[in-house]
Design an enzyme around this catalytic site. Structure first.
Site, short mmCIF file in Angstrom:
data_model
loop_
_atom_site.label_atom_id
_atom_site.label_comp_id
_atom_site.label_asym_id
_atom_site.label_seq_id
_atom_site.Cartn_x
_atom_site.Cartn_y
_atom_site.Cartn_z
N GLU A 13 35.47 44.94 33.24
CA GLU A 13 36.01 44.33 32.03
C GLU A 13 35.00 43.36 31.44
O GLU A 13 33.91 43.15 31.98
CB GLU A 13 37.33 43.60 32.33
CG GLU A 13 37.23 42.51 33.38
CD GLU A 13 38.59 42.00 33.81
OE1 GLU A 13 39.06 41.01 33.23
OE2 GLU A 13 39.17 42.59 34.74
N HIS A 70 36.70 36.66 39.82
CA HIS A 70 36.79 35.97 38.54
C HIS A 70 38.19 35.42 38.33
O HIS A 70 39.16 35.92 38.89
CB HIS A 70 36.41 36.90 37.39
CG HIS A 70 37.25 38.14 37.31
ND1 HIS A 70 37.07 39.23 38.12
CD2 HIS A 70 38.28 38.47 36.49
CE1 HIS A 70 37.94 40.18 37.82
NE2 HIS A 70 38.69 39.73 36.83
N ARG A 90 43.87 40.27 44.56
CA ARG A 90 43.87 38.81 44.51
C ARG A 90 43.48 38.25 45.87
O ARG A 90 44.20 38.42 46.85
CB ARG A 90 45.25 38.31 44.07
CG ARG A 90 45.35 36.84 43.76
CD ARG A 90 46.65 36.51 43.06
NE ARG A 90 46.68 37.06 41.71
CZ ARG A 90 47.38 38.15 41.37
NH1 ARG A 90 48.10 38.79 42.27
NH2 ARG A 90 47.35 38.59 40.12
#
Length: 210
Positions: A13, A70, A90
């Site tokens: 992304e 991130h 996560r």
């Protein structure tokens, strides 16, 4: 990894900072030099030392290949374009708890498996900028997964569309697209049968393609 374990795509992304409060932070990458250092920091819950955290400002751009740790921090408004994927691994969630006292589900093993070590930030020198009929076009990133161009328009411009589709976002200003009024906050898709698109106005436009 995503195809093997999730029957899905990865999640490369990119982010463009639309706005942020003063002293707003972002997490991007880590300081581990080896996989062993990464694992040790995670096992010791030593995220203050592990994570690469820094101040951001409006107009900053970040390319985030899959495998990059991130996090967007509070106080920021981000434009994001990404692969079509709903997967997020996560590794850490600040030990936050919900109303029932439960922490968020983590994916520590998967995160360790996929995290790129060492972290290498995207080289902004790769970006290309050119003058267009009325304004400028800046190629923020071009990769195997997506290409993102930022157009700063000061009048009429005709933009070619030679991709399967264009994802268009007006992030500043106002004007018209194919004669229809658009303004900051508008988003739309240009399909492949539209080979050229007429823009007119004073506005900043993001166009994302595959």
């Amino acid at each position: 990894y995503a195809g093997l374990h999730e029957n899905s795509l990865g999640k490369t992304e990119c982010w463009y900072v639309l706005d942020c409060k003063e002293d707003t932070k972002m997490v991007m990458g880590h300081h581990a030099k080896t996989k062993e250092e990464l694992v040790k920091a995670i096992e010791n819950d030593d995220y203050d030392q592990l994570l690469n955290k820094f101040d951001i400002k409006k107009g900053d751009f970040f390319y985030i290949p899959s495998g990059t740790i991130h996090a967007i921090c509070k106080g920021s408004l981000i434009y994001e374009a990404q692969q079509s994927s709903d997967i997020t691994y996560r590794v850490y969630d600040y030990h936050r708890k919900d109303k029932d006292g439960n922490e968020r589900q983590l994916h520590v093993k998967q995160s360790i498996d996929v995290t790129t070590v060492p972290y290498k930030p995207y080289d902004l020198a790769k970006q290309v900028e050119e003058t267009i009929e009325n304004g400028t076009r800046k190629e923020l990133v071009s990769s195997n997964y997506l290409t993102l161009n930022k157009y700063d328009m000061t009048g009429y411009n005709k933009v070619k569309n030679d991709k399967p589709f264009q994802l268009v976002s007006i992030i500043e200003g106002q004007g018209t697209v194919e004669g229809k009024e658009v303004k900051k906050g508008d988003h739309f898709v240009v399909c492949s049968d539209q080979k050229e698109v007429d823009f007119d106005g004073t506005m900043t436009v993001m166009i994302c393609t595959l």
